[in-house]
Design a protein around this motif. Sequence first.
Motif, PDB file in Angstrom:
ATOM      1  N   ASP A 101       7.393  -1.612   5.717  1.00 15.95           N
ATOM      2  CA  ASP A 101       7.039  -2.194   4.488  1.00 15.95           C
ATOM      3  C   ASP A 101       5.813  -1.154   3.865  1.00 15.95           C
ATOM      4  OD1 ASP A 101       8.327  -4.450   4.581  1.00 15.95           O
ATOM      5  OD2 ASP A 101       6.868  -5.456   5.833  1.00 15.95           O
ATOM      6  N   LEU A 102       5.073  -0.668   4.535  1.00 14.69           N
ATOM      7  CA  LEU A 102       3.992   0.162   3.958  1.00 14.69           C
ATOM      8  C   LEU A 102       4.443   1.736   3.570  1.00 14.69           C
ATOM      9  CD1 LEU A 102       1.096  -0.432   6.307  1.00 14.69           C
ATOM     10  CD2 LEU A 102       1.328  -1.144   4.104  1.00 14.69           C
TER      11      LEU A 102
ATOM     12  N   ASP B  30       7.209   1.905   1.734  1.00 19.60           N
ATOM     13  CA  ASP B  30       8.165   1.652   0.815  1.00 19.60           C
ATOM     14  C   ASP B  30       6.908   1.785  -0.526  1.00 19.60           C
ATOM     15  OD1 ASP B  30       9.754   0.827  -1.420  1.00 19.60           O
ATOM     16  OD2 ASP B  30      10.017  -1.537  -0.413  1.00 19.60           O
ATOM     17  N   PRO B  31       7.186   2.660  -1.568  1.00 16.06           N
ATOM     18  CA  PRO B  31       6.413   2.753  -2.536  1.00 16.06           C
ATOM     19  C   PRO B  31       6.448   1.611  -3.565  1.00 16.06           C
ATOM     20  CG  PRO B  31       8.219   4.389  -2.510  1.00 16.06           C
ATOM     21  CD  PRO B  31       8.118   3.770  -1.490  1.00 16.06           C
ATOM     22  N   GLN B  32       7.590   0.958  -3.376  1.00 12.68           N
ATOM     23  CA  GLN B  32       7.733  -0.115  -4.224  1.00 12.68           C
ATOM     24  C   GLN B  32       7.337  -1.479  -3.904  1.00 12.68           C
ATOM     25  OE1 GLN B  32      12.090  -0.583  -4.691  1.00 12.68           O
ATOM     26  NE2 GLN B  32      12.452   1.240  -6.105  1.00 12.68           N
ATOM     27  N   LEU B  33       6.446  -1.582  -2.853  1.00  9.26           N
ATOM     28  CA  LEU B  33       5.866  -2.640  -2.307  1.00  9.26           C
ATOM     29  C   LEU B  33       4.937  -3.207  -3.150  1.00  9.26           C
ATOM     30  CD1 LEU B  33       5.444  -4.669   0.119  1.00  9.26           C
ATOM     31  CD2 LEU B  33       3.903  -3.131   1.010  1.00  9.26           C
ATOM     32  N   PRO B  34       3.989  -2.592  -3.588  1.00  7.18           N
ATOM     33  CA  PRO B  34       3.072  -3.441  -4.733  1.00  7.18           C
ATOM     34  C   PRO B  34       3.821  -3.697  -5.913  1.00  7.18           C
ATOM     35  CG  PRO B  34       2.230  -0.926  -3.987  1.00  7.18           C
ATOM     36  CD  PRO B  34       3.623  -1.079  -3.418  1.00  7.18           C
ATOM     37  N   ASP B  35       4.800  -3.315  -6.183  1.00  6.16           N
ATOM     38  CA  ASP B  35       5.333  -3.832  -7.437  1.00  6.16           C
ATOM     39  C   ASP B  35       6.059  -5.139  -7.025  1.00  6.16           C
ATOM     40  OD1 ASP B  35       4.853  -1.789  -9.315  1.00  6.16           O
ATOM     41  OD2 ASP B  35       6.247  -0.393  -7.962  1.00  6.16           O
TER      42      ASP B  35
ATOM     43  N   ASN C 238      -1.672   5.742  -0.064  1.00  8.31           N
ATOM     44  CA  ASN C 238      -1.484   5.544  -1.547  1.00  8.31           C
ATOM     45  C   ASN C 238      -1.090   3.905  -1.614  1.00  8.31           C
ATOM     46  OD1 ASN C 238       1.127   5.588  -3.692  1.00  8.31           O
ATOM     47  ND2 ASN C 238      -0.665   6.756  -4.185  1.00  8.31           N
ATOM     48  N   VAL C 239      -0.196   3.485  -0.986  1.00  2.00           N
ATOM     49  CA  VAL C 239       0.348   2.121  -0.957  1.00  2.00           C
ATOM     50  C   VAL C 239      -0.999   1.147  -1.022  1.00  2.00           C
ATOM     51  CG1 VAL C 239       2.018   0.445  -0.034  1.00  2.00           C
ATOM     52  CG2 VAL C 239       2.686   2.786  -0.355  1.00  2.00           C
ATOM     53  N   LEU C 240      -1.681   1.371   0.182  1.00  2.99           N
ATOM     54  CA  LEU C 240      -2.912   0.417   0.434  1.00  2.99           C
ATOM     55  C   LEU C 240      -3.670   0.374  -0.697  1.00  2.99           C
ATOM     56  CD1 LEU C 240      -3.472   0.937   4.217  1.00  2.99           C
ATOM     57  CD2 LEU C 240      -2.189  -0.931   2.957  1.00  2.99           C
ATOM     58  N   GLU C 241      -3.975   1.466  -1.346  1.00  2.00           N
ATOM     59  CA  GLU C 241      -4.901   1.547  -2.518  1.00  2.00           C
ATOM     60  C   GLU C 241      -4.231   0.927  -3.684  1.00  2.00           C
ATOM     61  OE1 GLU C 241      -5.404   5.728  -2.957  1.00  2.00           O
ATOM     62  OE2 GLU C 241      -7.290   6.006  -1.481  1.00  2.00           O
ATOM     63  N   ARG C 242      -3.078   0.988  -3.848  1.00  2.00           N
ATOM     64  CA  ARG C 242      -2.340   0.237  -5.073  1.00  2.00           C
ATOM     65  C   ARG C 242      -2.581  -1.393  -4.696  1.00  2.00           C
ATOM     66  NH1 ARG C 242       3.258   2.366  -5.809  1.00  2.00           N
ATOM     67  NH2 ARG C 242       3.181   0.889  -7.220  1.00  2.00           N
ATOM     68  N   ILE C 243      -2.386  -1.846  -3.601  1.00  2.00           N
ATOM     69  CA  ILE C 243      -2.341  -3.102  -3.010  1.00  2.00           C
ATOM     70  C   ILE C 243      -3.780  -3.523  -3.328  1.00  2.00           C
ATOM     71  CG2 ILE C 243      -2.227  -4.662  -1.439  1.00  2.00           C
ATOM     72  CD1 ILE C 243       0.273  -3.132  -0.038  1.00  2.00           C
ATOM     73  N   ASN C 244      -4.868  -2.845  -2.734  1.00  2.00           N
ATOM     74  CA  ASN C 244      -6.138  -3.648  -3.075  1.00  2.00           C
ATOM     75  C   ASN C 244      -6.673  -3.522  -4.420  1.00  2.00           C
ATOM     76  OD1 ASN C 244      -9.248  -2.202  -2.566  1.00  2.00           O
ATOM     77  ND2 ASN C 244      -8.635  -3.909  -1.688  1.00  2.00           N
ATOM     78  N   GLY C 245      -6.011  -2.601  -5.254  1.00  2.00           N
ATOM     79  CA  GLY C 245      -6.522  -2.282  -6.619  1.00  2.00           C
ATOM     80  C   GLY C 245      -5.745  -3.670  -7.314  1.00  2.00           C
ATOM     81  N   LEU C 246      -5.020  -4.235  -6.874  1.00  2.00           N
ATOM     82  CA  LEU C 246      -4.183  -5.556  -7.452  1.00  2.00           C
ATOM     83  C   LEU C 246      -5.251  -6.651  -7.059  1.00  2.00           C
ATOM     84  CD1 LEU C 246      -0.538  -5.322  -6.589  1.00  2.00           C
ATOM     85  CD2 LEU C 246      -1.747  -4.815  -8.892  1.00  2.00           C
ATOM     86  N   GLY C 247      -6.277  -6.482  -6.301  1.00  2.00           N
ATOM     87  CA  GLY C 247      -7.230  -7.611  -5.895  1.00  2.00           C
ATOM     88  C   GLY C 247      -7.026  -8.281  -4.617  1.00  2.00           C
TER      89      GLY C 247
END
Length: 548
Positions: free
Chosen positions: A385-386, A388-393, A427-436
Amino acid sequence: MGAFGNDLMKHNLDLLRSKARKEAVQGVFIAAAAIMLATLMVCFFEQREITLSGLIQAQRTNLALWILNAMAFVFPLWGQYASRMIVYEAGAMVRHQTEELRVRNDQLEREKAFASTHDPITELPNRPLFYDRVEQAIRSYREGSGNLTLFLLELENLKEIQDTIGPTAVDIILRQVATRLLQSMSAQDSVARLDGFTFGILCSESTGKEQAEHTAHRLQKVMEHHFDVQRLKLSLHTSIGIVLFPEHGEDADTLVQKAGVAVFMAGKSHDGFAFYSPSFDEHSPRRLTLMGELRQAIERNHLQLHYQPKAAIPGGKIIGAEALVRWNHPKHGFVAPDEFIGLAERTRMIKPLTQWVMERAFNDCAQLRGQGHEITVSINLSAKDLHDPQLPDRIVGAMSKTAVQPEWFIFEITESSIIADPDRVLNVLERINGLGFGLSIDDFGTGYSSLAYLSKLPVQELKIDRSFVRGMLLGSKDGVIVRATVQLAHNLNLKVTAEGVENEETLELLRQCQCDIAQGYYLGKPQPLEQLTDRLGQLAARSEVNTG
């Protein structure tokens, strides 16, 4: 050129020569006719009549007729010579072109034979040729000329790389893999590409299980280094299945099939490789059934989510729950999560499975919040899962379907998922965390690089692995590890959850360590949403009575 070709060439040249002679004879007759016509015309113009004596006189006295008479012989001779030269040159040209065609045909035949037995991307032997070489090795073994070990090496995450950066980059990686494997094996060994992401390796000089294990470690070490593609440093995750002849089979089909079973079991082991064992066969028919039915279970909503409570220390108030997927198969009954989640990762079903878990957990959390239970739900993410760059989306898409807030959820990741490709995961984790959304490192302490990346990761929680928590009562060093981990986390402003709490004594030790949250059977087993809702309701009612 064969005898038939030579005979055909000779026959064709003879036909050309005979035709040239025929044309030369016809030229002689035409020249003779022209001379006779010219002589008649000269005789008539000079004597106004045509007589024999006049014809003889014209031939004796007219210089032009002498030249014309000479040409009647010169031109046929020249034509005969020229025709022979043309026939000779035509024959030479035909021979040369025929030789070129023969050479080109031989080259095409060789290329055709190579293409039928080799992979076009890596130029390694393909499956049919590999099977043939295995059979040859088996015959040689039976004649007493050596041993035989067969390895199957599967690239587990190459499909995700292909989906991310495209098939052209994957072709480059496959060629790099082929080069590494060839360089790591001896000239007597055979390396082949059996299908998309699987390579076969035949070792004819292996002396037994110990050397085969050594070879497996060497292959793993060869594949550990990054692959440089499109300015990216990519890591591959491999699983290696190993079979021995004749211990595990006496023909190529059986050996490769059992090596495939060993590859599947290797994907579930910590070693990354596995020798075939007859006990694996008990799982094979079941595995084949589950592979075909897992997708249907996801699509038809036949899976369930259970929730294991997480309680605050001290006080014991339930402040959260971990979402755990369960599968009650209509034929096989309860299927252990380790079995079908591992299967999902290997069959590329982990993406739809994670999506199903997220959407169900979001709905359930919205229901709990609607009933006044303000708890946080934890959702597990796999290593794939981690990557996959599309995971946050996809998370945003799932969240948009329900009235939930990101701060209601924590995504749990394992240390091993970080090690493989830390830059991409970060990079993926920072995007997820950036979502809150909150982030937690699960099974902390079982990996090898957590401290190196802990300060870089945008996490808010550490979960101490149950193996350390259970060992606290034994007076071992596990208690020291737990206390040090809690202190380290608090210094980094992180909360700490202890897993595997199964009794009051362990809970008391965690209180003394100032651990923040406890999770385990002592506080509650994984349970359906309805049971969790009832328990939260009972606790809320009891709290109202006590405060009242």
